[in-house]
Design a protein around this motif. Structure first.
Motif, short mmCIF file in Angstrom:
data_model
loop_
_atom_site.label_atom_id
_atom_site.label_comp_id
_atom_site.label_asym_id
_atom_site.label_seq_id
_atom_site.Cartn_x
_atom_site.Cartn_y
_atom_site.Cartn_z
N LEU A 196 18.43 33.11 49.25
CA LEU A 196 18.93 33.73 50.96
C LEU A 196 20.41 33.18 50.36
O LEU A 196 21.43 34.27 50.83
N LEU A 197 21.55 32.17 50.44
CA LEU A 197 22.61 31.37 50.30
C LEU A 197 22.48 32.12 49.19
O LEU A 197 24.45 32.45 49.12
N VAL A 198 22.03 32.24 47.48
CA VAL A 198 22.29 32.71 46.40
C VAL A 198 22.93 34.45 46.85
O VAL A 198 23.71 34.70 45.92
N THR A 199 21.53 34.92 47.26
CA THR A 199 22.50 36.16 47.72
C THR A 199 23.33 36.63 48.57
O THR A 199 23.96 37.94 47.85
N GLY A 200 23.46 35.81 49.15
CA GLY A 200 24.44 36.15 50.57
C GLY A 200 25.94 35.74 49.22
O GLY A 200 26.76 36.61 49.70
N LEU A 201 26.35 35.20 48.57
CA LEU A 201 27.04 34.64 48.00
C LEU A 201 27.27 36.07 47.10
O LEU A 201 28.60 36.20 46.49
N ALA A 202 26.79 35.88 46.18
CA ALA A 202 26.45 37.60 45.25
C ALA A 202 27.11 38.60 45.75
O ALA A 202 27.84 39.25 45.16
N GLN A 203 26.16 38.83 47.36
CA GLN A 203 27.45 39.87 47.48
C GLN A 203 28.29 39.79 48.42
O GLN A 203 28.72 41.03 48.19
N LEU A 204 28.85 38.73 48.74
CA LEU A 204 30.32 38.47 48.81
C LEU A 204 31.13 37.92 47.36
O LEU A 204 31.95 39.41 47.98
N ALA A 260 29.64 44.98 43.69
CA ALA A 260 28.58 45.54 42.19
C ALA A 260 27.60 45.40 41.62
O ALA A 260 26.61 45.42 41.18
N GLN A 261 28.11 43.90 40.90
CA GLN A 261 27.13 43.48 40.05
C GLN A 261 25.74 42.48 40.69
O GLN A 261 24.66 43.50 40.33
N ALA A 262 25.84 42.82 41.85
CA ALA A 262 24.46 41.83 42.61
C ALA A 262 23.62 42.97 42.84
O ALA A 262 22.02 42.94 43.12
N ASN A 263 24.33 44.42 42.96
CA ASN A 263 23.83 45.67 43.44
C ASN A 263 23.16 46.53 42.01
O ASN A 263 22.82 47.99 42.74
N GLY A 264 23.03 45.83 40.87
CA GLY A 264 22.91 46.23 39.52
C GLY A 264 23.72 47.00 38.96
O GLY A 264 23.30 48.18 38.19
N SER A 265 25.24 47.25 39.10
CA SER A 265 25.76 47.51 38.15
C SER A 265 25.41 48.85 37.92
O SER A 265 26.38 49.86 37.05
N LEU A 266 25.78 50.02 39.44
CA LEU A 266 25.18 51.10 39.89
C LEU A 266 26.54 51.93 39.01
O LEU A 266 27.25 51.44 39.57
N LEU A 267 26.14 52.63 38.28
CA LEU A 267 27.33 54.31 38.69
C LEU A 267 26.64 55.43 39.09
O LEU A 267 25.50 55.55 39.19
#
Length: 191
Positions: free
Chosen positions: A24-32, A36-43
């Motif tokens: 949860l900590l790593v996911t929260g920091l990545a989202q913060l 864009a990268q945490a969500n798959g670098s989507l186009l």
């Protein structure tokens, strides 16, 4: 009995820390910090996700730039190379077939850039060299009915020079380039 209870408590504590708190900590920091990268670098196209800048897709329409060949048919579950050795007759035949295919599809008899012949190690590489993009320029321009200068300008806009030291040469993300082509079509159609 005391040792068993202590072991169970440690198992429970470490399970909570490594299985719940840390993710949860790593996911929260990545989202913060890197949403864009945490969500798959989507186009996106028209607000809908259509691709990721991290993965190539099998593009076959002549109006699009095509990525490197894939030994796993662009399937992330089958990611990997063909495992043919450099002296394998099957590999040589595969390369000859690809050379003929590229020359026929592009109407170009110049030497085909190596990365358009040789499959990438992962089979999912989204980048091609600038030379590989220019090799396809004529086909894409003709298919879209655009002047070659217009397509060349779009290639130049998409060159990523930031990875020059890591990759050895400026590269172009095929998915980003193709989406920019579609956006130009949409802009001109709406005028």
């Amino acid at each position: 009995m005391k040792t068993l209870r202590t072991a169970f408590q440690m198992l429970l504590l470490l399970t909570v820390i490594t299985g719940v708190v840390y993710p949860l900590l790593v996911t929260g920091l990545a989202q913060l910090f890197f949403p864009a990268q945490a969500n798959g670098s989507l186009l996106y196209r028209n607000g809908k996700p259509v691709a990721s800048v991290l993965l190539a897709q099998n593009m076959t329409k002549s109006s699009y730039f095509w990525p490197r060949p894939s030994a796993g048919n662009f399937d992330a579950m089958a990611s990997g190379g063909s495992n043919y050795g450099q002296t394998s007759p099957a590999l040589m035949q595969q390369w000859q077939t690809r050379i003929q295919y590229w020359q026929q599809a592009s109407g170009n008899t110049k030497p085909v850039p190596a990365e358009l012949i040789q499959a990438s190690a992962s089979g999912l590489d989204p980048q091609i060299s600038v030379a590989a993009a220019y090799y396809q320029l004529n086909r894409v321009a003709q298919s879209r009915g655009w002047p070659e200068k217009r397509v060349a300008a779009m290639i130049e806009q998409q060159i990523d020079r930031s990875s020059w030291f890591a990759a050895g040469a400026p590269m172009i993300n095929v998915m980003s380039l193709n989406l920019s082509l579609d956006q130009q079509d949409t802009l001109h159609a709406s005028r």
